[in-house]
Design an enzyme around this catalytic site. Sequence first.
Site, PDB file in Angstrom:
ATOM      1  N   SER A   9       0.853  -1.191   0.000  1.00 27.64           N
ATOM      2  CA  SER A   9       0.000   0.000   0.000  1.00 27.64           C
ATOM      3  C   SER A   9       0.885   1.236   0.000  1.00 27.64           C
ATOM      4  O   SER A   9       1.628   1.488   0.953  1.00 27.64           O
ATOM      5  CB  SER A   9      -0.894   0.019   1.243  1.00 27.64           C
ATOM      6  OG  SER A   9      -1.435   1.315   1.409  1.00 27.64           O
ATOM      7  N   HIS A  34      -1.569  -1.529  -4.078  1.00 27.29           N
ATOM      8  CA  HIS A  34      -2.785  -1.056  -3.402  1.00 27.29           C
ATOM      9  C   HIS A  34      -2.717   0.466  -3.263  1.00 27.29           C
ATOM     10  O   HIS A  34      -1.758   1.009  -2.725  1.00 27.29           O
ATOM     11  CB  HIS A  34      -2.881  -1.732  -2.036  1.00 27.29           C
ATOM     12  CG  HIS A  34      -4.122  -1.417  -1.269  1.00 27.29           C
ATOM     13  ND1 HIS A  34      -5.316  -2.079  -1.468  1.00 27.29           N
ATOM     14  CD2 HIS A  34      -4.369  -0.506  -0.305  1.00 27.29           C
ATOM     15  CE1 HIS A  34      -6.240  -1.597  -0.647  1.00 27.29           C
ATOM     16  NE2 HIS A  34      -5.687  -0.635   0.072  1.00 27.29           N
ATOM     17  N   ASP A  36      -4.673   3.856  -1.986  1.00 30.27           N
ATOM     18  CA  ASP A  36      -5.719   4.342  -1.081  1.00 30.27           C
ATOM     19  C   ASP A  36      -6.199   5.730  -1.482  1.00 30.27           C
ATOM     20  O   ASP A  36      -5.429   6.690  -1.456  1.00 30.27           O
ATOM     21  CB  ASP A  36      -5.184   4.375   0.362  1.00 30.27           C
ATOM     22  CG  ASP A  36      -4.997   2.979   0.910  1.00 30.27           C
ATOM     23  OD1 ASP A  36      -5.975   2.218   0.915  1.00 30.27           O
ATOM     24  OD2 ASP A  36      -3.869   2.646   1.316  1.00 30.27           O
ATOM     25  N   MET A  38      -8.635   8.726  -0.624  1.00 24.84           N
ATOM     26  CA  MET A  38      -9.403   9.274   0.517  1.00 24.84           C
ATOM     27  C   MET A  38      -9.841  10.704   0.225  1.00 24.84           C
ATOM     28  O   MET A  38      -9.087  11.479  -0.367  1.00 24.84           O
ATOM     29  CB  MET A  38      -8.531   9.285   1.773  1.00 24.84           C
ATOM     30  CG  MET A  38      -7.920   7.943   2.118  1.00 24.84           C
ATOM     31  SD  MET A  38      -7.067   8.028   3.698  1.00 24.84           S
ATOM     32  CE  MET A  38      -6.274   6.425   3.733  1.00 24.84           C
ATOM     33  N   HIS A  67      -8.565   1.410  -3.727  1.00 21.84           N
ATOM     34  CA  HIS A  67      -9.472   1.284  -2.579  1.00 21.84           C
ATOM     35  C   HIS A  67     -10.094   2.652  -2.353  1.00 21.84           C
ATOM     36  O   HIS A  67      -9.423   3.553  -1.866  1.00 21.84           O
ATOM     37  CB  HIS A  67      -8.629   0.797  -1.384  1.00 21.84           C
ATOM     38  CG  HIS A  67      -9.318   0.793  -0.070  1.00 21.84           C
ATOM     39  ND1 HIS A  67      -8.637   0.664   1.131  1.00 21.84           N
ATOM     40  CD2 HIS A  67     -10.633   0.896   0.263  1.00 21.84           C
ATOM     41  CE1 HIS A  67      -9.484   0.690   2.135  1.00 21.84           C
ATOM     42  NE2 HIS A  67     -10.710   0.846   1.638  1.00 21.84           N
ATOM     43  N   MET A  69     -12.038   5.229  -0.556  1.00 17.39           N
ATOM     44  CA  MET A  69     -12.605   5.630   0.744  1.00 17.39           C
ATOM     45  C   MET A  69     -13.192   7.018   0.554  1.00 17.39           C
ATOM     46  O   MET A  69     -12.677   8.017   1.075  1.00 17.39           O
ATOM     47  CB  MET A  69     -11.502   5.616   1.811  1.00 17.39           C
ATOM     48  CG  MET A  69     -11.092   4.215   2.225  1.00 17.39           C
ATOM     49  SD  MET A  69      -9.484   4.164   3.041  1.00 17.39           S
ATOM     50  CE  MET A  69      -8.435   4.056   1.604  1.00 17.39           C
ATOM     51  N   MET A 138     -11.509  -4.596   6.328  1.00 15.29           N
ATOM     52  CA  MET A 138     -10.664  -3.603   7.006  1.00 15.29           C
ATOM     53  C   MET A 138     -10.375  -4.106   8.413  1.00 15.29           C
ATOM     54  O   MET A 138     -11.295  -4.378   9.189  1.00 15.29           O
ATOM     55  CB  MET A 138     -11.373  -2.244   7.095  1.00 15.29           C
ATOM     56  CG  MET A 138     -11.472  -1.472   5.803  1.00 15.29           C
ATOM     57  SD  MET A 138      -9.918  -1.201   4.923  1.00 15.29           S
ATOM     58  CE  MET A 138      -8.912  -0.359   6.140  1.00 15.29           C
ATOM     59  N   ASP A 176      -6.736  -5.530   5.108  1.00 13.34           N
ATOM     60  CA  ASP A 176      -6.055  -4.236   5.017  1.00 13.34           C
ATOM     61  C   ASP A 176      -6.059  -3.538   6.375  1.00 13.34           C
ATOM     62  O   ASP A 176      -7.111  -3.230   6.911  1.00 13.34           O
ATOM     63  CB  ASP A 176      -6.818  -3.380   3.980  1.00 13.34           C
ATOM     64  CG  ASP A 176      -6.188  -2.030   3.709  1.00 13.34           C
ATOM     65  OD1 ASP A 176      -5.093  -1.749   4.218  1.00 13.34           O
ATOM     66  OD2 ASP A 176      -6.821  -1.252   2.959  1.00 13.34           O
TER      67      ASP A 176
HETATM   68  C1  DX5 Z   1      -5.960   2.584   5.655  1.00 11.52           C
HETATM   69  C2  DX5 Z   1      -5.624   2.075   4.293  1.00 11.52           C
HETATM   70  C3  DX5 Z   1      -4.583   1.047   4.250  1.00 11.52           C
HETATM   71  C4  DX5 Z   1      -3.269   1.455   4.833  1.00 11.52           C
HETATM   72  C5  DX5 Z   1      -2.775   0.273   5.597  1.00 11.52           C
HETATM   73  O1  DX5 Z   1      -7.134   3.295   5.619  1.00 11.52           O
HETATM   74  O2  DX5 Z   1      -6.766   1.545   3.657  1.00 11.52           O
HETATM   75  O3  DX5 Z   1      -4.401   0.516   2.938  1.00 11.52           O
HETATM   76  O4  DX5 Z   1      -2.286   1.817   3.908  1.00 11.52           O
HETATM   77  O5  DX5 Z   1      -1.654   0.668   6.261  1.00 11.52           O
HETATM   78  P1  DX5 Z   1      -0.880  -0.233   7.295  1.00 11.52           P
HETATM   79  O6  DX5 Z   1      -0.474  -1.470   6.566  1.00 11.52           O
HETATM   80  O7  DX5 Z   1       0.236   0.639   7.670  1.00 11.52           O
HETATM   81  O8  DX5 Z   1      -1.833  -0.511   8.440  1.00 11.52           O
HETATM   82 ZN    ZN Z   2      -6.457   0.421   1.728  1.00 16.52          ZN
END
Ligand code: DX5
Ligand code: ZN
Length: 226
Positions: A9, A34, A36, A38, A67, A69, A138, A176
Site C-alpha cells: 500500500s 494497493h 488508497d 481518501m 481502494h 474511501m 478492514m 487491510d
Molecule cells: C488505511 C488504508 C490502508 C493502509 C494500511 O485506511 O486503507 O491501505 O495503507 O496501512 P498499514 O499497513 O500501515 O496498516
Molecule cells: Zn487500503
Amino acid sequence: MHSVELLPSILSADFAHLADEVAAAERGGGTTIHVDIMDGHFVPNITIGPPVVKSLRKATKLPLDCHLMIENPNDFIAAFADAGANWVSVHYEACTHLHRSLELIIHHGMKPGVVINPATRVDLLIDILPMVHHVLVMSVNPGFGGQEFIPFSLKKIARLAELREELGLTFKIEVDGGVAHDTVAQVVKAGAELLVAGNAVFGAGHAEKDARALLDAAREAWREIY
Ligand code: DX5
Ligand code: ZN
C-alpha cells in the site's frame, strides 16, 4: 493452487519517489499495488486521485488496486477506469446502491471489490458476493496507515472463507490494516490471501527487503495450513 499475495500500500511510501518505491516493493515480491483514495469526508484524511493513478500506471505493469474511501464513489469510477485502475473497491458503508456501484465498476472493465469497516458484519454481503472479485476486510478503521490490527477481524476473515465455501464462490479475501510481522501468520491462517501492507513495507525506507520478509512470513504460515 493459489497462494498468498502481497499488495504493497503506497500510503506509507515516499510520495516524492513513488515510481522507485513501487519498483522496490515489486522486487520484494509485491504482485498488485494497493492505492488508497481518501476524500476527507468518508474518512478523516485526504490522499490522491485519478491523476496520480494515471502516473502510476506508466510507472508499473502491476495491477493497480484502488481502494475508494470516498463518498459518492459512483461519480469517480469512470475517471479511475480512464486513469488505468484495474481493480476498484467501494465501501459497503459509502454505497446506498451497492449493486449499482459494482455494476458500474464491471461496466468499465475493472474488477469489482467491496470493502467493510471493522464494525460492519460480513453477513450483510451475502447477496452481492457472487458479483465481486474480492472482498476487502478492514482490520483498522480506514483513514491512516500504521494503526494497530483489530483482533476480531480474524473472525470476519474466517466467516468470509466459510461463506465462500458454503456458497461455492471464488472471490478473493483481502485484508487491510495493521498487517505486519506480528499479525500476518494469524491473518493467513484465518483465510485471507490478498495481504495489503503499508507501514510494514514502506515505513522503514527499505521496501524491497521488508516486502520480501513479510511475504516470506506469510508463505510460511500458508504452508503450515495447506
Ligand atoms: C488505511 C488504508 C490502508 C493502509 C494500511 O485506511 O486503507 O491501505 O495503507 O496501512 P498499514 O499497513 O500501515 O496498516
Ligand atoms: Zn487500503
